[in-house]
Design an enzyme around this catalytic site. Structure first.
Site, mmCIF file in Angstrom:
data_model
loop_
_atom_site.group_PDB
_atom_site.id
_atom_site.type_symbol
_atom_site.label_atom_id
_atom_site.label_comp_id
_atom_site.label_asym_id
_atom_site.label_seq_id
_atom_site.Cartn_x
_atom_site.Cartn_y
_atom_site.Cartn_z
ATOM 1 C CG ASP A 146 43.903 48.322 107.752
ATOM 2 O OD1 ASP A 146 42.890 48.187 108.452
ATOM 3 O OD2 ASP A 146 44.895 47.593 107.861
ATOM 4 C CG ASP A 206 52.763 39.566 105.219
ATOM 5 O OD1 ASP A 206 52.281 40.092 106.255
ATOM 6 O OD2 ASP A 206 52.445 39.927 104.071
ATOM 7 C CG HIS A 216 50.322 42.710 107.053
ATOM 8 N ND1 HIS A 216 49.888 41.821 106.087
ATOM 9 C CD2 HIS A 216 49.311 42.743 107.966
ATOM 10 C CE1 HIS A 216 48.708 41.357 106.410
ATOM 11 N NE2 HIS A 216 48.329 41.903 107.542
ATOM 12 C CD GLU A 247 50.819 42.964 102.783
ATOM 13 O OE1 GLU A 247 51.459 42.431 103.705
ATOM 14 O OE2 GLU A 247 49.746 42.488 102.343
HETATM 15 C C1 F6R Z 1 43.517 45.014 110.076
HETATM 16 C C2 F6R Z 1 44.962 45.107 109.956
HETATM 17 C C3 F6R Z 1 45.797 43.905 109.696
HETATM 18 C C4 F6R Z 1 45.433 42.707 110.574
HETATM 19 C C5 F6R Z 1 46.288 41.508 110.207
HETATM 20 C C6 F6R Z 1 45.928 40.290 111.035
HETATM 21 O O1 F6R Z 1 42.962 46.283 110.312
HETATM 22 O O2 F6R Z 1 45.472 46.168 110.041
HETATM 23 O O3 F6R Z 1 47.153 44.229 109.910
HETATM 24 O O4 F6R Z 1 45.615 43.067 111.908
HETATM 25 O O5 F6R Z 1 46.128 41.215 108.858
HETATM 26 O O6 F6R Z 1 44.642 39.884 110.705
HETATM 27 P P1 F6R Z 1 43.876 38.803 111.586
HETATM 28 O O7 F6R Z 1 43.657 39.422 112.893
HETATM 29 O O8 F6R Z 1 42.590 38.567 110.843
HETATM 30 O O9 F6R Z 1 44.775 37.609 111.640
#
Ligand code: F6R
Length: 262
Positions: free
Chosen positions: A67, A136, A138, A143
């Site tokens: 992403d 959450d 994702h 989401e």
């Molecule tokens: C990032 C991504 C997100 C993160 C998630 C957890 O490329 O795809 O799904 O893996 O938001 O983020 P952290 O690791 O910062 O807690």
């Protein structure tokens, strides 16, 4: 889904790195799907160490990132382009032309997303996808209530994700972009292997719902229950809400040696 509970984030990251390294040894032109955020940082450090000290060779590896924020140029300090170059790519021998990260500045986002999906197909599909998980549930930026059939597309971040990620933007939620381009859940499910890393107490609820809850789009990562080769590397804190934690430890401790970290 295989649940691998390690005592802390460091040992979980080392185990995950061994899985990535083994794939690259077996298939030097492997296609990796990569994540950003706090979670994979120790994994990337370990891959850099393996490159420097054990000659792990990325010269034929291709990567696709999950992403990118819409509206952030590649050189913005919080863009995922910058993150990947700062934390991994600049320190290994990957070829620039083999790196793919969604273009948050694409003028025609639907066309860009279609071309990203096509590029994954042209590369032969993703062999191993690295995932983090949002509080959450994702994965990528899919989401809650994202379609399980979704492909790469634009998504609007939830307020919770904006709040969670404000820590990277001087704690200022107003600086966090509200849109992103993300691989879809269908894209992630097409990867031949998925490894999800989750560390810390704030991931415990999402981890338990993903592993032991019903499969439902309100908890996007729960779709991994249907993936034929999904592994979850978690620390004790992230494992703390699991009902069957002792069972997962028992399974792991009783694996034949040849299967460990496989
Ligand atoms: C990032 C991504 C997100 C993160 C998630 C957890 O490329 O795809 O799904 O893996 O938001 O983020 P952290 O690791 O910062 O807690």
């Amino acid at each position: 889904m295989e649940i691998i509970i390690k005592k802390d984030a460091l040992s979980g990251s080392y185990s995950a790195a061994r899985v990535v390294a083994r794939l690259i040894h077996e298939k030097p032109d492997a296609v990796l799907g990569l994540a950003t955020g706090s979670t994979p940082l120790m994994l990337y450090k370990e891959l850099i160490r393996l490159h420097n000290e054990e000659a792990l060779d990325f010269s034929r590896v291709t990567t696709f990132n999950l992403d990118e924020y819409v509206g952030l140029p590649a050189d913005h300090e919080q863009s995922y382009h910058r993150f990947m170059w700062d934390n991994l790519f600049s320190q290994i021998n990957i070829k620039l032309e083999n790196v793919h990260i969604p273009d948050g500045m694409a003028s025609d986002i639907p066309a860009f997303c279609a071309s990203y999906e096509q590029a994954i197909i042209d590369a032969g599909g993703i062999d191993l996808q690295v995932l983090g998980i949002g509080s959450d549930g994702h994965v990528g930026f899919n989401e809650p209530t994202s379609s399980f059939a979704s492909r790469t597309r634009i998504k609007t971040l939830t307020r919770q994700t904006v709040a969670d990620n404000a820590r990277f933007f001087d704690g200022d939620e107003s600086k966090v972009p509200h849109h992103c381009i993300t691989m879809g859940i269908g894209t992630i499910m097409d990867a031949r292997m998925n490894i999800l890393l989750a560390f810390g107490q704030n991931k415990a609820g999402a981890v338990a719902a993903t592993v032991e809850g019903p499969t439902a789009s309100i908890m996007p990562a729960s779709i991994l229950q249907y993936h034929p080769a999904a592994k979850m590397f978690i620390d004790e804190a992230a494992a703390s809400d699991l009902k069957l934690g002792d069972y997962y430890r028992w399974v792991y401790d009783n694996k034949p040696d040849w299967q460990k970290d496989a």
